[in-house]
Design a protein around this motif. Structure first.
Motif, PDB file in Angstrom:
ATOM      1  N   VAL A  21       0.977  -1.133   0.041  1.00 16.82           N
ATOM      2  CA  VAL A  21      -0.043  -0.096  -0.113  1.00 16.82           C
ATOM      3  C   VAL A  21       0.925   1.251   0.068  1.00 16.82           C
ATOM      4  CG1 VAL A  21      -1.982  -1.104   1.094  1.00 16.82           C
ATOM      5  CG2 VAL A  21      -0.164   0.154   2.407  1.00 16.82           C
ATOM      6  N   ASN A  22       0.339   2.348  -0.381  1.00 15.38           N
ATOM      7  CA  ASN A  22       1.034   3.676  -0.483  1.00 15.38           C
ATOM      8  C   ASN A  22       0.493   4.729   0.635  1.00 15.38           C
ATOM      9  OD1 ASN A  22       2.553   2.930  -2.802  1.00 15.38           O
ATOM     10  ND2 ASN A  22       0.604   3.499  -4.217  1.00 15.38           N
ATOM     11  N   VAL A  23      -0.611   4.236   1.056  1.00 17.83           N
ATOM     12  CA  VAL A  23      -1.091   4.933   2.321  1.00 17.83           C
ATOM     13  C   VAL A  23      -1.626   4.175   3.382  1.00 17.83           C
ATOM     14  CG1 VAL A  23      -3.005   6.859   2.791  1.00 17.83           C
ATOM     15  CG2 VAL A  23      -1.869   6.770   0.553  1.00 17.83           C
ATOM     16  N   ILE A  24      -1.296   4.786   4.691  1.00 18.55           N
ATOM     17  CA  ILE A  24      -1.699   3.877   5.867  1.00 18.55           C
ATOM     18  C   ILE A  24      -2.019   4.573   7.048  1.00 18.55           C
ATOM     19  CG2 ILE A  24       0.755   3.271   6.864  1.00 18.55           C
ATOM     20  CD1 ILE A  24      -0.263   0.605   7.187  1.00 18.55           C
ATOM     21  N   LYS A  30      -2.125  12.093  -3.311  1.00  8.57           N
ATOM     22  CA  LYS A  30      -1.959  12.232  -4.614  1.00  8.57           C
ATOM     23  C   LYS A  30      -0.414  11.835  -4.887  1.00  8.57           C
ATOM     24  CE  LYS A  30      -1.475  15.309  -8.709  1.00  8.57           C
ATOM     25  NZ  LYS A  30      -1.391  16.866  -8.828  1.00  8.57           N
ATOM     26  N   LEU A  31       0.349  12.414  -4.340  1.00  7.90           N
ATOM     27  CA  LEU A  31       2.065  11.990  -4.433  1.00  7.90           C
ATOM     28  C   LEU A  31       2.224  10.713  -3.990  1.00  7.90           C
ATOM     29  CD1 LEU A  31       3.318  15.563  -3.123  1.00  7.90           C
ATOM     30  CD2 LEU A  31       3.342  14.653  -5.484  1.00  7.90           C
ATOM     31  N   ALA A  32       1.670  10.326  -3.018  1.00  3.85           N
ATOM     32  CA  ALA A  32       1.832   8.813  -2.697  1.00  3.85           C
ATOM     33  C   ALA A  32       1.504   7.598  -3.780  1.00  3.85           C
ATOM     34  CB  ALA A  32       1.245   8.582  -1.192  1.00  3.85           C
ATOM     35  N   GLU A  33       0.516   8.096  -4.203  1.00  5.53           N
ATOM     36  CA  GLU A  33       0.030   7.361  -5.441  1.00  5.53           C
ATOM     37  C   GLU A  33       0.881   7.321  -6.721  1.00  5.53           C
ATOM     38  OE1 GLU A  33      -2.259   4.839  -5.257  1.00  5.53           O
ATOM     39  OE2 GLU A  33      -2.503   5.524  -3.048  1.00  5.53           O
ATOM     40  N   GLU A  34       1.109   8.829  -6.947  1.00  5.58           N
ATOM     41  CA  GLU A  34       2.039   9.081  -8.131  1.00  5.58           C
ATOM     42  C   GLU A  34       3.467   8.285  -8.082  1.00  5.58           C
ATOM     43  OE1 GLU A  34       4.079  12.982  -9.952  1.00  5.58           O
ATOM     44  OE2 GLU A  34       2.069  13.280  -9.050  1.00  5.58           O
ATOM     45  N   ASN A  92       4.174   5.640  -6.513  1.00  7.85           N
ATOM     46  CA  ASN A  92       3.876   4.335  -6.738  1.00  7.85           C
ATOM     47  C   ASN A  92       4.929   3.589  -6.149  1.00  7.85           C
ATOM     48  OD1 ASN A  92       2.609   2.258  -7.947  1.00  7.85           O
ATOM     49  ND2 ASN A  92       3.611   2.232  -9.861  1.00  7.85           N
ATOM     50  N   GLY A  93       4.836   3.342  -4.816  1.00 13.45           N
ATOM     51  CA  GLY A  93       5.854   2.416  -4.004  1.00 13.45           C
ATOM     52  C   GLY A  93       6.946   3.002  -3.526  1.00 13.45           C
ATOM     53  N   GLN A  94       7.418   4.064  -3.942  1.00 15.51           N
ATOM     54  CA  GLN A  94       8.690   4.901  -3.708  1.00 15.51           C
ATOM     55  C   GLN A  94       8.447   5.707  -2.021  1.00 15.51           C
ATOM     56  OE1 GLN A  94       9.466   7.495  -7.269  1.00 15.51           O
ATOM     57  NE2 GLN A  94      11.709   6.540  -6.639  1.00 15.51           N
ATOM     58  N   ILE A  95       7.216   5.978  -1.711  1.00 18.63           N
ATOM     59  CA  ILE A  95       7.096   6.626  -0.559  1.00 18.63           C
ATOM     60  C   ILE A  95       6.087   5.804  -0.070  1.00 18.63           C
ATOM     61  CG2 ILE A  95       8.244   8.841  -1.350  1.00 18.63           C
ATOM     62  CD1 ILE A  95       5.278   9.860  -1.290  1.00 18.63           C
ATOM     63  N   LEU A  96       5.489   5.862   1.302  1.00 22.78           N
ATOM     64  CA  LEU A  96       4.568   5.305   2.250  1.00 22.78           C
ATOM     65  C   LEU A  96       4.148   6.614   2.948  1.00 22.78           C
ATOM     66  CD1 LEU A  96       2.537   3.314   3.143  1.00 22.78           C
ATOM     67  CD2 LEU A  96       4.266   2.765   5.153  1.00 22.78           C
ATOM     68  N   LEU A  97       2.669   6.893   2.619  1.00 16.34           N
ATOM     69  CA  LEU A  97       2.167   8.213   3.472  1.00 16.34           C
ATOM     70  C   LEU A  97       1.662   7.412   4.921  1.00 16.34           C
ATOM     71  CD1 LEU A  97       0.970  11.029   4.101  1.00 16.34           C
ATOM     72  CD2 LEU A  97      -0.761  10.286   2.619  1.00 16.34           C
ATOM     73  N   ALA A  98       2.206   7.909   5.996  1.00 18.12           N
ATOM     74  CA  ALA A  98       1.655   7.366   7.214  1.00 18.12           C
ATOM     75  C   ALA A  98       0.822   8.674   7.860  1.00 18.12           C
ATOM     76  CB  ALA A  98       2.883   6.709   7.909  1.00 18.12           C
ATOM     77  N   LYS A  99      -0.470   8.158   7.841  1.00 16.92           N
ATOM     78  CA  LYS A  99      -1.161   9.228   8.435  1.00 16.92           C
ATOM     79  C   LYS A  99      -1.489   8.998  10.126  1.00 16.92           C
ATOM     80  CE  LYS A  99      -4.571   8.800   5.745  1.00 16.92           C
ATOM     81  NZ  LYS A  99      -5.911   8.984   4.982  1.00 16.92           N
TER      82      LYS A  99
END
Length: 288
Positions: free
Chosen positions: A6-9, A50-54, A56-63
């Motif tokens: 996943v890219n966002v969690i 949006k950036l997390a999806e763009e 595509n696996g290079q970053i993980l957005l941790a909310k």
């Protein structure tokens, strides 16, 4: 969480260590501290998602919901919302408070991420080691364009051309080097290889045919023979230009044998090769 895709969690106390510490050893983790009542948070979060999806696996957005996860929020010393921390190898390496524009956030991320062309360059270098220089060239040409003609990539392209014994193309790449770039050890190595190749390029057969053709410039048979000799010496552009001149003069010369020779030379080049594309267009224009 080693298999995370996943890219966002959402982060809580149960997954805190896995997400912020372990996952940050594999990719950048962008930690967004937010709250429902925070209007700026609601502006920033869609940008980060949006950036997390763009990426595509290079970053993980941790909310991190700051109201619900007060212990984590306190551990990071968050004093205002939104606050963003960028983590790598378990440590914060960058961050900001407040809502920043997308362009500024993108610039921050790019400072800590591999250049987008690096994967292609790495793959190309592996192909070169396997002797697959044609395939490597296709990747390197794309990376060269996207990187705004990064000199190190240009040297790899020149090396590929030398491996393919295409001295003219290698020479054009190396000739574009600045005085400062010419100080690179790799540049000097490739120039030496180029000079040795050029010295060995004129075989006795080629020299003899060139001399004959100089006195008989309209002799198409000599041109076909010279094109074949150029091709065998892997002087591809000279071979294509010479055989093209024959086809240009007589499209059906030797019952189309000259045209077939040109097609054979074109087919020997890798898919997407600029030289092949150039002469394919010339031949198409001539024939149709």
């Amino acid at each position: 969480m080693s298999d995370i895709t996943v890219n966002v969690i959402d982060v809580n106390e149960q997954n805190f260590q896995q997400v912020l510490l372990e996952e940050s050893t594999r990719r950048l983790v962008v930690v967004d501290f937010w709250a429902e009542w925070c209007s700026h948070c609601k502006v920033l979060m869609p940008i980060l998602e949006k950036l997390a999806e763009e990426y595509n696996g290079q970053i993980l957005l941790a909310k991190v919901n700051a109201d619900e996860q007060q212990a984590i929020t306190a551990q990071f010393g968050v004093r205002s919302l939104p606050t963003v921390a960028i983590m790598k190898d378990g440590q914060p390496i960058d961050g900001f408070a407040g809502a920043e524009p997308e362009s500024a956030i993108r610039e921050r991320l790019n400072q800590h991420l591999p250049a987008p062309w690096e994967a292609d360059v790495k793959a190309a270098m592996e192909l070169m080691q396997q002797g697959q220089n044609d395939q490597a060239l296709a990747l390197l040409r794309g990376a060269y364009t996207v990187s705004n003609e990064e000199f190190a990539i240009g040297l790899l392209i020149a090396e590929c051309y030398l491996n393919l014994k295409r001295s003219k193309e290698a020479s054009e790449i190396l000739a574009a080097a600045t005085m400062e770039q010419q100080l690179e050890p790799k540049y000097a190595e490739l120039v030496s290889r180029l000079e040795l190749m050029q010295e060995a390029a004129d075989t006795p057969a080629i020299v003899e045919l060139q001399q004959k053709l100089a006195s008989q410039p309209d002799n198409l048979a000599l041109k076909v023979e010279l094109a074949v000799q150029y091709s065998q010496a892997e002087r591809v552009e000279e071979a294509l230009q010479t055989i093209y001149e024959v086809v240009q003069k007589d499209k059906n010369y030797q019952d189309g044998a000259a045209r077939k020779t040109m097609l054979d030379i074109l087919n020997s080049l890798g898919k997407g090769d600029p030289l092949a594309i150039q002469y394919q267009r010339k031949l198409f224009t001539l024939m149709y």
